[in-house]
Motif scaffolding. Sequence first.
Motif, PDB file in Angstrom:
ATOM      1  N   LEU A 253      37.448  -2.226   9.720  1.00  0.00           N
ATOM      2  CA  LEU A 253      36.328  -2.049  10.640  1.00  0.00           C
ATOM      3  C   LEU A 253      34.998  -2.436  10.007  1.00  0.00           C
ATOM      4  O   LEU A 253      34.055  -2.821  10.712  1.00  0.00           O
ATOM      5  CB  LEU A 253      36.278  -0.602  11.125  1.00  0.00           C
ATOM      6  N   SER A 254      34.900  -2.368   8.703  1.00  0.00           N
ATOM      7  CA  SER A 254      33.645  -2.726   8.041  1.00  0.00           C
ATOM      8  C   SER A 254      33.347  -4.219   8.157  1.00  0.00           C
ATOM      9  O   SER A 254      32.224  -4.650   7.916  1.00  0.00           O
ATOM     10  CB  SER A 254      33.684  -2.317   6.568  1.00  0.00           C
ATOM     11  N   ASN A 255      34.353  -5.012   8.550  1.00  0.00           N
ATOM     12  CA  ASN A 255      34.172  -6.453   8.703  1.00  0.00           C
ATOM     13  C   ASN A 255      34.072  -6.886  10.159  1.00  0.00           C
ATOM     14  O   ASN A 255      34.071  -8.085  10.444  1.00  0.00           O
ATOM     15  CB  ASN A 255      35.345  -7.189   8.046  1.00  0.00           C
ATOM     16  N   ILE A 256      33.980  -5.919  11.081  1.00  0.00           N
ATOM     17  CA  ILE A 256      33.945  -6.229  12.507  1.00  0.00           C
ATOM     18  C   ILE A 256      32.505  -6.352  12.994  1.00  0.00           C
ATOM     19  O   ILE A 256      31.641  -5.546  12.672  1.00  0.00           O
ATOM     20  CB  ILE A 256      34.697  -5.154  13.319  1.00  0.00           C
ATOM     21  N   LYS A 257      32.261  -7.360  13.792  1.00  0.00           N
ATOM     22  CA  LYS A 257      30.934  -7.623  14.334  1.00  0.00           C
ATOM     23  C   LYS A 257      30.521  -6.519  15.308  1.00  0.00           C
ATOM     24  O   LYS A 257      31.300  -6.107  16.171  1.00  0.00           O
ATOM     25  CB  LYS A 257      30.931  -8.983  15.051  1.00  0.00           C
ATOM     26  N   ASP A 258      29.298  -6.044  15.151  1.00  0.00           N
ATOM     27  CA  ASP A 258      28.720  -5.023  16.046  1.00  0.00           C
ATOM     28  C   ASP A 258      29.579  -3.765  16.130  1.00  0.00           C
ATOM     29  O   ASP A 258      29.634  -3.104  17.181  1.00  0.00           O
ATOM     30  CB  ASP A 258      28.498  -5.596  17.457  1.00  0.00           C
ATOM     31  N   LEU A 310      38.280  -6.954  19.300  1.00  0.00           N
ATOM     32  CA  LEU A 310      37.323  -6.968  18.202  1.00  0.00           C
ATOM     33  C   LEU A 310      37.160  -8.372  17.627  1.00  0.00           C
ATOM     34  O   LEU A 310      38.086  -9.183  17.644  1.00  0.00           O
ATOM     35  CB  LEU A 310      37.765  -6.005  17.101  1.00  0.00           C
ATOM     36  N   GLN A 311      35.979  -8.627  17.094  1.00  0.00           N
ATOM     37  CA  GLN A 311      35.682  -9.931  16.503  1.00  0.00           C
ATOM     38  C   GLN A 311      35.107  -9.740  15.115  1.00  0.00           C
ATOM     39  O   GLN A 311      34.198  -8.926  14.916  1.00  0.00           O
ATOM     40  CB  GLN A 311      34.679 -10.694  17.382  1.00  0.00           C
ATOM     41  N   MET A 312      35.615 -10.477  14.148  1.00  0.00           N
ATOM     42  CA  MET A 312      35.114 -10.357  12.788  1.00  0.00           C
ATOM     43  C   MET A 312      33.718 -10.961  12.661  1.00  0.00           C
ATOM     44  O   MET A 312      33.369 -11.923  13.348  1.00  0.00           O
ATOM     45  CB  MET A 312      36.063 -11.032  11.801  1.00  0.00           C
ATOM     46  N   ASP A 313      32.932 -10.372  11.764  1.00  0.00           N
ATOM     47  CA  ASP A 313      31.575 -10.845  11.503  1.00  0.00           C
ATOM     48  C   ASP A 313      31.650 -11.913  10.412  1.00  0.00           C
ATOM     49  O   ASP A 313      31.636 -11.614   9.219  1.00  0.00           O
ATOM     50  CB  ASP A 313      30.694  -9.676  11.059  1.00  0.00           C
ATOM     51  N   LEU A 314      31.770 -13.181  10.826  1.00  0.00           N
ATOM     52  CA  LEU A 314      31.991 -14.280   9.901  1.00  0.00           C
ATOM     53  C   LEU A 314      31.000 -15.408  10.145  1.00  0.00           C
ATOM     54  O   LEU A 314      30.593 -15.645  11.281  1.00  0.00           O
ATOM     55  CB  LEU A 314      33.414 -14.846  10.075  1.00  0.00           C
ATOM     56  N   THR A 315      30.647 -16.095   9.089  1.00  0.00           N
ATOM     57  CA  THR A 315      29.881 -17.327   9.252  1.00  0.00           C
ATOM     58  C   THR A 315      30.790 -18.364   9.907  1.00  0.00           C
ATOM     59  O   THR A 315      32.022 -18.274   9.826  1.00  0.00           O
ATOM     60  CB  THR A 315      29.400 -17.861   7.900  1.00  0.00           C
ATOM     61  N   PRO A 316      30.221 -19.395  10.554  1.00  0.00           N
ATOM     62  CA  PRO A 316      31.066 -20.422  11.182  1.00  0.00           C
ATOM     63  C   PRO A 316      32.042 -21.077  10.205  1.00  0.00           C
ATOM     64  O   PRO A 316      33.204 -21.308  10.557  1.00  0.00           O
ATOM     65  CB  PRO A 316      30.038 -21.426  11.714  1.00  0.00           C
ATOM     66  N   GLU A 317      31.597 -21.351   8.991  1.00  0.00           N
ATOM     67  CA  GLU A 317      32.491 -22.003   8.031  1.00  0.00           C
ATOM     68  C   GLU A 317      33.629 -21.081   7.625  1.00  0.00           C
ATOM     69  O   GLU A 317      34.793 -21.504   7.553  1.00  0.00           O
ATOM     70  CB  GLU A 317      31.721 -22.435   6.781  1.00  0.00           C
ATOM     71  N   ARG A 318      33.326 -19.817   7.376  1.00  0.00           N
ATOM     72  CA  ARG A 318      34.384 -18.880   6.979  1.00  0.00           C
ATOM     73  C   ARG A 318      35.352 -18.636   8.133  1.00  0.00           C
ATOM     74  O   ARG A 318      36.554 -18.454   7.922  1.00  0.00           O
ATOM     75  CB  ARG A 318      33.766 -17.572   6.495  1.00  0.00           C
ATOM     76  N   THR A 355      33.275   8.850   7.068  1.00  0.00           N
ATOM     77  CA  THR A 355      32.740   7.666   6.404  1.00  0.00           C
ATOM     78  C   THR A 355      32.219   6.700   7.448  1.00  0.00           C
ATOM     79  O   THR A 355      32.689   6.685   8.587  1.00  0.00           O
ATOM     80  CB  THR A 355      33.836   6.950   5.582  1.00  0.00           C
ATOM     81  N   THR A 356      31.229   5.927   7.102  1.00  0.00           N
ATOM     82  CA  THR A 356      30.649   4.967   8.016  1.00  0.00           C
ATOM     83  C   THR A 356      31.283   3.610   7.806  1.00  0.00           C
ATOM     84  O   THR A 356      31.273   3.101   6.690  1.00  0.00           O
ATOM     85  CB  THR A 356      29.140   4.843   7.788  1.00  0.00           C
ATOM     86  N   PRO A 357      31.877   2.996   8.828  1.00  0.00           N
ATOM     87  CA  PRO A 357      32.538   1.700   8.651  1.00  0.00           C
ATOM     88  C   PRO A 357      31.504   0.616   8.420  1.00  0.00           C
ATOM     89  O   PRO A 357      30.382   0.712   8.847  1.00  0.00           O
ATOM     90  CB  PRO A 357      33.283   1.495   9.973  1.00  0.00           C
TER      91      PRO A 357
END
Length: 357
Positions: A253-258, A310-318, A355-357
Amino acid sequence: MKHHSFAAALGALGLLAALLAGTPAHAQQGDISDAPADPATSTLRCLQAPASLEYPAEPRRLNLGGTVRVALAFSGPDKAPDVEVLARFGDERLVHAVRAHVAAYRLPCQASGQPTVRAVQTFLFHPQEAVPIRWSHPIEEDDPARLRAMRECLRTPAEKLQVGPSKFDRKTVSNVLTRMTFTAPDQPPQVEVLYSSTGGNTQDAFVDRIREYRLPCLAPDARPVSFLQQMVYRRNDAGRSVFKDQVTLGEFLSNIKDIRQQQVEFDFNTMHCPFTVAWKLGKPAVANHVGEVGEHDRNRAEFLSWLTGLQMDLTPERFERLLGRVVKVDVACGTLRLQPAATADATTGATTGATTP
């Protein structure tokens, strides 16, 4: 002309994602079977073959998986078989490994003057041990047995695909996702591009390549068969993106957008915890897929549906580097609570700490 590398992954109405690093790689050889038209069905009982197929070191290091299917023709008891590559999905070094492996095959019980003995064998390369996954929304929407048979007879061009540089291909990694639909055994498939982050020479080369595929075992009057295929364009200097293949729910969850804008509450104590889910990265290009590793539990349906969105918080290249990857998420007993506030908390596990994700 400098060429760039590509890898292809195939699935029946789904993506056969490249598996990830973190667990032992293995190469798996399927049972060898007589070719359909071959009458000498008993000769293969004496086949002499190496005990195992070695996974090539560099593809293994780069976590490159794939499938190679070959047709073998034995013409004498002390001769290596002639080899024809029927289908290839993955790195060319995997094909070389299979060719070297089957070159050691012999049929000592083949009588002198006996007609050529023909057989087919499929080799699977997994960068990690394969784990059975029950997908919530089945990737295969056709009869599983029929699709397995269709995949076994799918034929691709024998030669390696060479992709030249294009003005559209400034990215180090890009993807083309297509749906191919076969309606006849001797006709090219209809090809629909579902997502593309490249264009010009690269996209055209991929689509033209798929139009060379054939499905010879499809009966003329049978209903159409569809597959999805992911092709990855990778510049020769492009490295592989590190991606942890198994994480805790909090890490995921710490890698999920918003994620801090989500408002949900799930009690995992009612879901036969602990358990593990599989999450395949698709959004925003295509839909994600979520499944259960191991036993199915209907109590998890709402939780799995939430994960799908859910959508991961990633740069376009990653994102391009990770599209189609699968991560396994370990869910402990406890409760997950998320609120759209700066103090949103996630409580998981047997303890009561937040804990906070």
